[in-house]
Design an enzyme around this catalytic site. Structure first.
Site, PDB file in Angstrom:
ATOM      1  CD1 TRP A   1      -1.604   6.933  14.529  1.00 45.17           C
ATOM      2  CD2 TRP A   1      -1.930   6.963  16.759  1.00 45.17           C
ATOM      3  NE1 TRP A   1      -1.000   8.066  15.025  1.00 45.17           N
ATOM      4  CE2 TRP A   1      -1.176   8.118  16.385  1.00 45.17           C
ATOM      5  CE3 TRP A   1      -2.245   6.781  18.102  1.00 45.17           C
ATOM      6  CZ2 TRP A   1      -0.740   9.063  17.313  1.00 45.17           C
ATOM      7  CZ3 TRP A   1      -1.811   7.728  19.031  1.00 45.17           C
ATOM      8  CH2 TRP A   1      -1.062   8.855  18.640  1.00 45.17           C
TER       9      TRP A   1
ATOM     10  CG  HIS B   1      -8.964   1.999   5.933  1.00 37.25           C
ATOM     11  ND1 HIS B   1      -8.481   0.725   5.760  1.00 37.25           N
ATOM     12  CD2 HIS B   1      -7.895   2.823   5.892  1.00 37.25           C
ATOM     13  CE1 HIS B   1      -7.162   0.791   5.628  1.00 37.25           C
ATOM     14  NE2 HIS B   1      -6.786   2.048   5.708  1.00 37.25           N
TER      15      HIS B   1
ATOM     16  CD  GLU C   1      -5.732   4.700   2.467  1.00 35.65           C
ATOM     17  OE1 GLU C   1      -4.804   5.254   3.040  1.00 35.65           O
ATOM     18  OE2 GLU C   1      -6.399   3.785   2.991  1.00 35.65           O
TER      19      GLU C   1
ATOM     20  N   GLY D   1       0.161  -1.088   3.563  1.00 37.25           N
ATOM     21  CA  GLY D   1       0.895  -1.949   4.481  1.00 37.25           C
ATOM     22  C   GLY D   1       1.806  -2.955   3.792  1.00 37.25           C
TER      23      GLY D   1
ATOM     24  CB  SER E   1       3.644   1.784   1.162  1.00 40.51           C
ATOM     25  OG  SER E   1       3.119   0.500   1.471  1.00 40.51           O
TER      26      SER E   1
ATOM     27  N   GLY F   1      -0.478   5.023   7.417  1.00 33.10           N
ATOM     28  CA  GLY F   1      -0.698   3.960   8.398  1.00 33.10           C
ATOM     29  C   GLY F   1       0.567   3.679   9.177  1.00 33.10           C
ATOM     30  N   GLY F   2       1.331   2.681   8.736  1.00 32.01           N
ATOM     31  CA  GLY F   2       2.509   2.207   9.466  1.00 32.01           C
ATOM     32  C   GLY F   2       3.454   3.313   9.908  1.00 32.01           C
TER      33      GLY F   2
HETATM   34  P1  PGA Z   1       0.144   2.139   5.262  1.00 29.85           P
HETATM   35  O1  PGA Z   1      -1.442   2.265   5.507  1.00 29.85           O
HETATM   36  O2  PGA Z   1       0.691   3.552   5.293  1.00 29.85           O
HETATM   37  O3  PGA Z   1       0.637   1.299   6.402  1.00 29.85           O
HETATM   38  O4  PGA Z   1       0.329   1.501   3.937  1.00 29.85           O
HETATM   39  C1  PGA Z   1      -2.190   3.275   4.892  1.00 29.85           C
HETATM   40  C2  PGA Z   1      -3.622   3.201   5.340  1.00 29.85           C
HETATM   41  O5  PGA Z   1      -4.113   2.102   5.617  1.00 29.85           O
HETATM   42  O6  PGA Z   1      -4.305   4.236   5.422  1.00 29.85           O
END
Ligand code: PGA
Length: 266
Positions: free
Chosen positions: A10, A95, A182, A188, A228, A249-250
């Site tokens: 989050w 991260h 990642e 994002g 994403s 994330g989002g």
């Molecule tokens: P995102 O972020 O799904 O918004 O691209 C992924 C993350 O930072 O773990």
């Protein structure tokens, strides 16, 4: 078979009331499926409330970061025992939003964000070992930035991060670790990594684990893709042999989207 693990990061979002509303909505939408581990990682301030709201549900709790000392004069830090105390079972480290050199602007970011947290391969290893020593399951993020991908360095960067993260970690402990691949350019941005390519790099992570800790650990280790992930691309990604889950994330901030990703994993 490895159990898929879908984790929602989050990040810096939500008051305690908003976190409670989100997890309450999520609980109502999630299918009962014991074949998938479902984890949410709220801000530290909301951990206690979310833990209380999820006690009789399948939702598990994770921290977004861990400091590698147990206690002491470390202003602003959160330790393994503190995360356990809040009901956490998992914790994220490494991260990309936390890796980097202190105060240095990142070339790949379009805004003026500075890398103010300064995590590096050494601190990520210390954090991973601190998680294990406290009985927390590490979710260790690795991945290349755009310029590294464009210059063909992806595989080397990821290998180096995995090797550094596992320094002084036993094969038995390694088997319990979750890696999250990642690619930083996909986080994002809405630019998801093609599933074939994500699976290929996750395969490199698994082969690197095998070279350090042996085949049994490599077979057991779970590897997520993150960047994403949305309900409409989740099935394609999660159907690949080396992708055992997603770090989201989002889309984890929208209960229906996160539930859709969990359903795709099951
Ligand atoms: P995102 O972020 O799904 O918004 O691209 C992924 C993350 O930072 O773990």
């Amino acid at each position: 078979m490895r159990k898929p693990v879908i984790a929602g990061n989050w990040k810096l979002n939500g008051t305690i009331a908003e976190a409670l509303a989100l997890v309450t909505e999520l609980k109502a939408l999630l299918p009962t499926n014991e074949n998938v581990d479902v984890v949410v990682c709220p801000p530290f301030t909301a951990l206690g409330t979310v833990a209380a709201a999820t006690t009789s549900s399948a939702i598990q709790l994770g921290g977004q970061d861990i400091f590698f000392r147990q206690k002491g004069a470390y202003t602003g830090q959160i330790s393994g025992p503190m995360l356990l105390d809040c009901g956490c079972k998992y914790v994220i480290m490494g991260h990309s939003e936390r890796r980097g050199r202190f105060g240095v602007p990142e070339p790949d970011f379009t805004d003026d964000v500075l890398r103010v947290f300064g995590d590096n391969d050494t601190t990520v290893n210390l954090k991973l070992r601190a998680a294990l020593a406290n009985g927390l399951i590490p979710i260790c993020c690795v991945g290349e930035i755009l310029s590294e991908r464009e210059t063909g360095q992806t595989d080397d960067v990821v290998r180096k991060q995995v090797i550094a993260a596992l320094k002084d970690v036993s094969p038995e402990e390694t088997a319990t670790v979750i890696f999250a691949y990642e690619p930083v350019w996909a986080i994002g941005t809405g630019k998801v990594c093609a599933a074939d390519e994500a699976d290929r790099v996750c395969g490199i992570i698994r082969a690197t684990v095998a070279s350090i800790a042996g085949d049994a650990a490599a077979h057991a280790v779970r590897i997520q893709y993150g960047g994403s992930v949305k309900p409409d691309n989740a099935q394609d990604l999660l159907g690949r042999p080396n992708i055992d889950g997603a770090l989201v994330g989002g889309a984890s901030l929208k209960a229906a989207d996160f539930a859709g990703i969990v359903i795709a994993a099951g």
